[in-house]
Design a protein around this motif. Structure first.
Motif, mmCIF file in Angstrom:
data_model
loop_
_atom_site.group_PDB
_atom_site.id
_atom_site.type_symbol
_atom_site.label_atom_id
_atom_site.label_comp_id
_atom_site.label_asym_id
_atom_site.label_seq_id
_atom_site.Cartn_x
_atom_site.Cartn_y
_atom_site.Cartn_z
ATOM 1 N N GLY A 298 54.112 67.373 35.177
ATOM 2 C CA GLY A 298 54.190 66.911 36.560
ATOM 3 C C GLY A 298 53.157 65.856 36.900
ATOM 4 O O GLY A 298 53.323 65.102 37.865
ATOM 5 N N ALA A 299 52.080 65.769 36.094
ATOM 6 C CA ALA A 299 51.050 64.755 36.338
ATOM 7 C C ALA A 299 51.627 63.347 36.241
ATOM 8 O O ALA A 299 51.149 62.425 36.907
ATOM 9 N N VAL A 300 52.675 63.184 35.430
ATOM 10 C CA VAL A 300 53.288 61.863 35.250
ATOM 11 C C VAL A 300 53.911 61.388 36.550
ATOM 12 O O VAL A 300 53.834 60.203 36.897
ATOM 13 N N PHE A 301 54.540 62.293 37.289
ATOM 14 C CA PHE A 301 55.134 61.929 38.580
ATOM 15 C C PHE A 301 54.071 61.373 39.520
ATOM 16 O O PHE A 301 54.278 60.337 40.178
ATOM 17 N N TRP A 302 52.922 62.044 39.629
ATOM 18 C CA TRP A 302 51.853 61.597 40.528
ATOM 19 C C TRP A 302 51.237 60.295 40.034
ATOM 20 O O TRP A 302 50.784 59.478 40.836
ATOM 21 N N MET A 303 51.255 60.090 38.728
ATOM 22 C CA MET A 303 50.794 58.827 38.156
ATOM 23 C C MET A 303 51.698 57.682 38.627
ATOM 24 O O MET A 303 51.215 56.621 39.034
ATOM 25 N N TRP A 304 53.009 57.900 38.600
ATOM 26 C CA TRP A 304 53.969 56.898 39.079
ATOM 27 C C TRP A 304 53.759 56.620 40.565
ATOM 28 O O TRP A 304 53.763 55.470 40.999
ATOM 29 N N LEU A 305 53.609 57.692 41.346
ATOM 30 C CA LEU A 305 53.485 57.546 42.793
ATOM 31 C C LEU A 305 52.252 56.722 43.156
ATOM 32 O O LEU A 305 52.311 55.835 44.015
ATOM 33 N N VAL A 306 51.141 57.001 42.477
ATOM 34 C CA VAL A 306 49.905 56.267 42.745
ATOM 35 C C VAL A 306 50.046 54.796 42.370
ATOM 36 O O VAL A 306 49.512 53.914 43.049
ATOM 37 N N ALA A 307 50.782 54.515 41.295
ATOM 38 C CA ALA A 307 50.997 53.118 40.905
ATOM 39 C C ALA A 307 51.755 52.372 41.986
ATOM 40 O O ALA A 307 51.437 51.215 42.309
ATOM 41 N N LEU A 308 52.760 53.015 42.579
ATOM 42 C CA LEU A 308 53.574 52.371 43.608
ATOM 43 C C LEU A 308 52.797 52.228 44.921
ATOM 44 O O LEU A 308 52.824 51.173 45.552
ATOM 45 N N ILE A 309 52.098 53.287 45.319
ATOM 46 C CA ILE A 309 51.307 53.225 46.551
ATOM 47 C C ILE A 309 50.123 52.280 46.373
ATOM 48 O O ILE A 309 49.778 51.485 47.260
ATOM 49 N N GLY A 310 49.484 52.347 45.195
ATOM 50 C CA GLY A 310 48.321 51.505 44.925
ATOM 51 C C GLY A 310 48.640 50.027 44.918
ATOM 52 O O GLY A 310 47.748 49.189 45.095
ATOM 53 N N ALA A 311 49.917 49.685 44.722
ATOM 54 C CA ALA A 311 50.318 48.280 44.739
ATOM 55 C C ALA A 311 50.026 47.638 46.086
ATOM 56 O O ALA A 311 49.829 46.422 46.173
ATOM 57 N N GLY A 312 49.959 48.442 47.150
ATOM 58 C CA GLY A 312 49.605 47.910 48.468
ATOM 59 C C GLY A 312 48.176 47.396 48.489
ATOM 60 O O GLY A 312 47.881 46.354 49.088
ATOM 61 N N ALA A 313 47.276 48.139 47.815
ATOM 62 C CA ALA A 313 45.875 47.714 47.737
ATOM 63 C C ALA A 313 45.739 46.489 46.845
ATOM 64 O O ALA A 313 45.013 45.542 47.176
ATOM 65 N N LYS A 314 46.447 46.489 45.721
ATOM 66 C CA LYS A 314 46.334 45.348 44.800
ATOM 67 C C LYS A 314 46.911 44.087 45.438
ATOM 68 O O LYS A 314 46.359 42.993 45.284
ATOM 69 N N PHE A 315 48.018 44.224 46.148
ATOM 70 C CA PHE A 315 48.603 43.096 46.882
ATOM 71 C C PHE A 315 47.562 42.513 47.839
ATOM 72 O O PHE A 315 47.357 41.294 47.899
ATOM 73 N N SER A 316 46.892 43.377 48.587
ATOM 74 C CA SER A 316 45.890 42.939 49.567
ATOM 75 C C SER A 316 44.732 42.225 48.884
ATOM 76 O O SER A 316 44.252 41.180 49.372
ATOM 77 N N GLU A 317 44.263 42.779 47.765
ATOM 78 C CA GLU A 317 43.144 42.183 47.032
ATOM 79 C C GLU A 317 43.448 40.753 46.606
ATOM 80 O O GLU A 317 42.613 39.849 46.747
ATOM 81 N N ILE A 318 44.634 40.567 46.059
ATOM 82 C CA ILE A 318 44.984 39.247 45.525
ATOM 83 C C ILE A 318 45.172 38.228 46.638
ATOM 84 O O ILE A 318 44.745 37.075 46.523
ATOM 85 N N VAL A 319 45.809 38.641 47.740
ATOM 86 C CA VAL A 319 45.971 37.742 48.887
ATOM 87 C C VAL A 319 44.607 37.252 49.371
ATOM 88 O O VAL A 319 44.388 36.049 49.569
ATOM 89 N N LEU A 320 43.674 38.180 49.528
ATOM 90 C CA LEU A 320 42.331 37.818 49.996
ATOM 91 C C LEU A 320 41.563 37.028 48.946
ATOM 92 O O LEU A 320 40.790 36.120 49.273
ATOM 93 N N GLY A 321 41.782 37.365 47.671
ATOM 94 C CA GLY A 321 41.115 36.647 46.590
ATOM 95 C C GLY A 321 41.482 35.176 46.576
ATOM 96 O O GLY A 321 40.626 34.309 46.352
ATOM 97 N N ILE A 322 42.757 34.870 46.830
ATOM 98 C CA ILE A 322 43.214 33.474 46.871
ATOM 99 C C ILE A 322 42.731 32.796 48.151
ATOM 100 O O ILE A 322 42.264 31.654 48.136
ATOM 101 N N LYS A 323 42.821 33.499 49.264
ATOM 102 C CA LYS A 323 42.444 32.896 50.550
ATOM 103 C C LYS A 323 40.975 32.458 50.567
ATOM 104 O O LYS A 323 40.649 31.381 51.087
ATOM 105 N N TYR A 324 40.103 33.272 50.018
ATOM 106 C CA TYR A 324 38.664 32.998 50.116
ATOM 107 C C TYR A 324 38.052 32.437 48.835
ATOM 108 O O TYR A 324 36.826 32.368 48.720
ATOM 109 N N ARG A 325 38.872 32.017 47.888
ATOM 110 C CA ARG A 325 38.317 31.469 46.648
ATOM 111 C C ARG A 325 37.669 30.102 46.906
ATOM 112 O O ARG A 325 37.929 29.453 47.920
ATOM 113 N N GLU A 326 36.852 29.667 45.953
ATOM 114 C CA GLU A 326 36.213 28.358 46.049
ATOM 115 C C GLU A 326 35.983 27.805 44.654
ATOM 116 O O GLU A 326 36.223 28.502 43.659
#
Length: 459
Positions: free
Chosen positions: A97-125
């Motif tokens: 059952g740990a595999v299911f929670w691993m999948w869920l975290v990958a999908l939910i965590g994509a929201g954080a990774k999406f945010s990181e990259i958007v901000l990384g590009i916006k504030y780069r120099e």
């Protein structure tokens, strides 16, 4: 001294229990909801922009490397030896059952990774060498006004720069121990790894991008194809394996053979931790690589973050999980030896020679790619804090960490890896939540313009 070490270790163990899961998973849930479930709603678009454009050059915008090279650099850091040895550990202690929670975290965590990259590009120099640089240290300092932003940016950058050294040493140990099984001396494998890494990282992000865009797809395919061979041979067990994953995500699993059994809480704890460690969502490392990409809009590049979670967790980690489950190896090997499960599964079909070569080769490639990229991450922290000259000094220190790790000279530092990593993640997640309105604004602007352009093209 020992008392201080014991206190730090106890604090680290506590931090990486419920608190870190709340910070990472809870924070990712908030970001996902705030962004209108962007990784689910626009999943087809993300796949067209990534899988559909792998062999196309980046068009429009500015940057140092192509969008794909930036993504493979970020993937090189995420896909490591733990994708092979960490997943069976999660199954051994948390059950299928740990595999299911691993999948869920990958999908939910994509929201954080999406945010990181958007901000990384916006504030780069651009740095002194004319290369684009970015990441949490930039968007925390520039996006959050006042002393709070400066403090969060410094905290992230300083602790990541320090954490990279023992992390590289720990990765080096994986290669050394694997090479020792075929009678290669520690010093030889350590020096060889340091030499290859040095040749790549001294070429800067452009050379790193050229190496990772070839290495990462090859090593991932090499391992996944080998895993598919095991799964196909045991295809009759595949429906049962998938059923076990979903069933025991919500119900306890009794002990069987060498498997000691696991409850729902254990499945959630080990699966969640595996998912977090696997794809690095919320850790703040991915935007350091993505900030170098040629792109015309932050949101377009952030689609590669969703792609990374699919490849790293939903494909590579799932391949390992299914190999362990369809062969039933998790029921015969005790939890204390869980890391050996994939190798034993491959050897059961392909023999000790070929099976061992596939697992050994995969671990070595995964470690090589990881060390190349995390050394670059550490170098960028040194550059941000102390300038480009000092960053080149850190290159030497990180290469020395490879050799020291091979000789086992800094084992005591490994104890602080989780603690240091926690001190990296906390300021980044605070920043992502505080800057989430900016991410939402950029996301809405991008997709509104996209819809407008589509409607105009139909007229």
């Amino acid at each position: 001294m020992q008392t201080i070490l014991d206190v730090l270790m106890s604090f680290s163990n506590w931090l990486w229990g419920v608190p870190m899961l709340v910070i990472l998973v809870g924070g990712s849930v908030i970001l996902t909801v705030r962004l209108g479930f962007v990784q689910f709603r626009y999943f087809p678009f993300a796949m067209r922009e990534t899988f559909g454009r792998i062999f196309k050059k980046s068009e429009g915008g500015e940057g140092t490397v192509t969008a794909f090279q930036a993504a493979t650099a970020a993937l090189a850091s995420a896909i490591g030896a733990s994708n092979i040895v960490g997943v069976p550990v999660a199954i051994a202690f948390g059950g299928p059952g740990a595999v299911f929670w691993m999948w869920l975290v990958a999908l939910i965590g994509a929201g954080a990774k999406f945010s990181e990259i958007v901000l990384g590009i916006k504030y780069r120099e651009k740095n002194e060498d004319g290369e684009y640089v970015g990441g949490p240290m930039y968007y925390l300092t520039k996006g959050i006004k006042g002393n709070l932003g400066k403090a969060l940016g410094f905290m992230f950058s300083f602790f990541l720069m320090i954490e990279i050294a023992p992390s590289i040493a720990a990765q080096s140990v994986s290669v050394v121990q694997t090479a020792a099984s075929i009678n290669i001396p520690n010093w030889a494998s350590g020096l060889a790894l340091a030499l290859v890494v040095g040749i790549v990282i001294f070429g800067g992000i452009k050379r790193i991008g050229k190496v990772t865009e070839k290495l990462v797809p090859f090593m991932a395919l090499f391992y996944v194809i080998g895993s598919l061979a095991i799964i196909i041979v045991n295809i009759s067990e595949l429906p049962n394996a998938i059923a076990l994953i979903f069933k025991h995500a919500f119900t306890p699993m009794a002990a069987a053979g060498g498997f000691a059994g696991a409850g729902i809480a254990q499945a959630m704890r080990w699966g969640t931790a595996r998912g977090v460690y696997s794809n690095e969502s919320g850790m703040g490392t991915a935007p350091i690589a993505h900030a170098t990409a040629v792109t015309d809009y932050p949101v377009r590049q952030a689609m590669w973050g969703i792609f990374e979670n699919v490849v790293d967790t939903l494909i590579v980690c799932t391949a390992t999980a299914l190999v362990v489950l369809v062969t039933g190896i998790y029921q015969t090997v005790p939890a204390s030896q869980a890391a050996s499960m994939p190798a034993l599964a491959f050897q059961s079909l392909l023999g000790k020679g070929l099976g061992g070569i596939i697992v050994t080769g995969s671990i070595s490639l995964f470690v090589l790619s990881t060390v190349i990229v995390i050394a670059y991450y550490g170098e960028k922290q040194a550059e941000y804090l102390f300038g480009t000259r000092f960053s080149k000094v850190m290159r030497i220190i990180y290469m020395a960490s490879i050799v020291l790790g091979a000789y086992g000279g800094i084992e005591f530092l490994y104890q602080f890896l989780d603690l240091l990593l926690g001190l990296v993640i906390i300021p980044n997640m605070i920043g992502l939540l505080l800057l989430s309105s900016e991410v939402k604004e950029l996301k809405d602007e991008f997709f509104n313009n996209l819809s407008l352009n589509k409607s105009r093209s139909k007229q």
